[in-house]
Design an enzyme around this catalytic site. Structure first.
Site, short mmCIF file in Angstrom:
data_model
loop_
_atom_site.label_atom_id
_atom_site.label_comp_id
_atom_site.label_asym_id
_atom_site.label_seq_id
_atom_site.Cartn_x
_atom_site.Cartn_y
_atom_site.Cartn_z
N GLU A 50 0.75 -1.22 -0.19
CA GLU A 50 0.04 0.01 -0.10
C GLU A 50 0.96 1.44 0.10
O GLU A 50 0.77 2.35 -0.61
CB GLU A 50 -0.96 0.14 1.14
CG GLU A 50 -1.58 1.27 1.50
CD GLU A 50 -2.25 1.33 2.87
OE1 GLU A 50 -2.68 2.54 3.24
OE2 GLU A 50 -2.50 0.31 3.58
N ASP A 54 0.63 3.93 -3.38
CA ASP A 54 0.67 5.39 -3.16
C ASP A 54 1.44 6.36 -4.08
O ASP A 54 1.06 7.18 -4.65
CB ASP A 54 0.41 5.58 -1.70
CG ASP A 54 0.00 7.05 -1.36
OD1 ASP A 54 -1.05 7.73 -1.57
OD2 ASP A 54 0.95 7.99 -0.89
N GLU A 126 -4.48 0.35 -3.55
CA GLU A 126 -3.13 1.08 -3.57
C GLU A 126 -1.97 -0.09 -4.02
O GLU A 126 -1.10 -0.18 -4.47
CB GLU A 126 -2.72 1.97 -2.61
CG GLU A 126 -3.61 3.31 -2.76
CD GLU A 126 -3.38 4.02 -1.64
OE1 GLU A 126 -3.48 5.30 -1.62
OE2 GLU A 126 -2.92 3.68 -0.40
#
Length: 241
Positions: A50, A54, A126
């Site tokens: 994640e 991002d 993500e």
């Protein structure tokens, strides 16, 4: 019938060389804690993916915005990117390919409706983007992001997109009336994991619009957007100070 991993790959138009990356991207920390306590942290769940996803999204979306809006300023591009790479937008995109059906959750998260939580699904998205990047590199992840975000860019392409409606409303109202719009919480309903907030926006105590959202911030933005649609009628009422 629950979607399969192969169907997910077909929907996002990417086939993993290493399916383990795909599975890891779909594994929430609650599931990892219950099932993989003896596994190295880097491979236990999707939290580290994640983090990378991002950054990858920021880069790809920045490039797409530069391409789509050649006349936009740096400040406008920054606002657009912030509005695209956020929990709400990512959550809405996950609905288009039913990511919720494949996210792996711990028993506690399952009981509290974790598969419908925007925070969990946006984070899994993500992580999925990071998994594609690790599996195939930048040239693999770029077309996937372009494809998944294309409807957003098409919908808004007629003008500078993803605007901050509250700022727009404030600028217009201050320019006309020399006052600032105010926002008022009318109600909040629903369980803690699925709250709905109702917000009113007023100009000089006159109710201009109402709207709802899963957070106060989003409800205010939605109310400001609706107020902008009503503003021509409101402003035609006169210039009373």
């Amino acid at each position: 019938m629950t979607m399969t991993l192969q169907e997910l790959q077909e929907r996002i138009r990417y086939q993993f060389g290493d399916p383990r990356l795909l599975i890891q991207s779909l594994t929430h920390v609650s599931y990892g804690h219950e099932n993989f306590q003896d596994r190295a942290l880097a491979y236990r769940d999707n939290e580290r993916l994640e983090y990378l996803g991002d950054a990858v999204l920021d880069l790809v979306i920045s490039d797409l915005l530069l391409e789509s809006f050649p006349d936009a300023t740096e400040g406008q591009l920054s606002k657009m990117r912030a509005a695209v790479v956020n929990e709400k937008t990512l959550y809405e995109i996950t609905k288009t390919f039913k990511l919720s059906e494949l996210v792996r959750l711990g028993k506690g998260e399952q009981r509290t409706g974790g598969s419908d939580k925007p925070s969990i699904l946006s984070s899994a998205f993500e992580a999925l983007i990071a998994a594609i990047y690790i599996d195939g590199g930048f040239n693999a992840v770029y077309p996937v992001v372009r494809y998944l975000f294309a409807p957003l860019f098409r919908e808004e392409n007629c003008s500078i997109s993803f605007q901050d409606h509250k700022t727009q409303l404030q600028e217009k109202v201050q320019g006309k009336y020399r006052v600032t719009p105010t926002y008022h919480l009318i109600a909040s309903t629903g369980p803690d994991h699925a709250k709905v907030f109702e917000i009113e926006v007023r100009i000089r105590n006159q109710i201009i619009a109402k709207s709802t959202g899963p957070s106060k911030k989003e409800a205010e933005q939605n109310a400001a957007r609706d107020a902008l649609n009503n503003l021509p009628d409101v402003l035609s009422l006169g210039d009373e100070k």
